[in-house]
Design a protein around this motif. Structure first.
Motif, short mmCIF file in Angstrom:
data_model
loop_
_atom_site.label_atom_id
_atom_site.label_comp_id
_atom_site.label_asym_id
_atom_site.label_seq_id
_atom_site.Cartn_x
_atom_site.Cartn_y
_atom_site.Cartn_z
N ASP A 1 0.83 -1.21 0.00
CA ASP A 1 0.00 0.00 0.00
C ASP A 1 0.86 1.26 0.00
O ASP A 1 0.55 2.23 -0.70
N GLU A 2 1.92 1.25 0.79
CA GLU A 2 2.80 2.42 0.81
C GLU A 2 3.44 2.65 -0.57
O GLU A 2 3.52 3.78 -1.04
N ARG A 3 3.90 1.57 -1.18
CA ARG A 3 4.52 1.71 -2.51
C ARG A 3 3.56 2.32 -3.52
O ARG A 3 3.95 3.13 -4.35
N SER A 4 2.31 1.92 -3.44
CA SER A 4 1.35 2.43 -4.44
C SER A 4 0.83 3.83 -4.08
O SER A 4 0.45 4.58 -4.96
N SER A 5 0.83 4.18 -2.79
CA SER A 5 0.25 5.47 -2.41
C SER A 5 1.25 6.62 -2.35
O SER A 5 0.85 7.78 -2.44
N LEU A 6 2.52 6.31 -2.22
CA LEU A 6 3.52 7.38 -2.12
C LEU A 6 3.71 8.07 -3.48
O LEU A 6 3.70 7.42 -4.52
N SER A 7 3.88 9.38 -3.44
CA SER A 7 4.18 10.13 -4.66
C SER A 7 5.56 9.72 -5.15
O SER A 7 6.49 9.58 -4.36
#
Length: 162
Positions: free
Chosen positions: A41-47
């Motif tokens: 989730d972090e990988r996909s949500s971070l700019s």
């Protein structure tokens, strides 16, 4: 085609080589204790930074450095500079690491392919021996044939009819 006519690899890494490489990887991790792991989730949500927003970020940092009186106390231009420096350093290392990973993967694929294609050639040879009535060949063929019957979701290419 079987590696019988094109064997690009015929080597085994020594235990000392494997130990040294593992130690080198551990040295990298030891020297970079700040490396993090992200969740999916972090990988996909971070700019993500790309060419255009990297230039924007560089320009914003420059503007922040040159106009420090306009920057509120809760925003650190120094921290931004540190982040960009680390980004650039890791970008350089990532390129080298990716080249190494690609060579490891390619060599692993080739070694596996050569071993598997040779195994298929052996299977065919044992099949010919069984058809010729060579004692014990039927047992070998029956044992090897079980692998093709068990793995129907990933069938072997060109299994000979025995």
């Amino acid at each position: 085609m079987s590696n019988l006519s094109n064997n690009r690899l015929n080597i085994v890494a020594t235990a000392a080589q494997i130990t040294a490489v593992k130690a080198a990887f551990q040295t990298i991790l030891t020297n970079m204790p700040f490396l993090v792991g992200l969740t999916i989730d972090e990988r996909s949500s971070l700019s993500k930074i790309n060419v255009s927003n990297k230039a924007f970020t560089d320009d914003a940092i420059s503007a922040g450095v040159n106009n420090a009186s306009l920057i509120p106390s809760y925003l650190s231009v120094t921290a931004m500079q540190n982040d960009m420096t680390l980004f650039n350093q890791l970008d350089d290392l990532e390129g080298i690491a990716n080249q190494l990973c690609e060579r490891i993967q390619d060599t692993r694929i080739l070694a596996g392919s050569e071993a598997y294609m040779s195994a298929l050639a052996l299977y065919r040879l044992f099949g010919s021996a069984a058809e010729a009535g060579v004692p014990g060949a039927d047992t070998i063929v029956d044992h090897l044939k079980e692998r093709f019957n068990q793995n129907t979701s990933n069938p072997a290419p060109a299994t000979p009819a025995l």
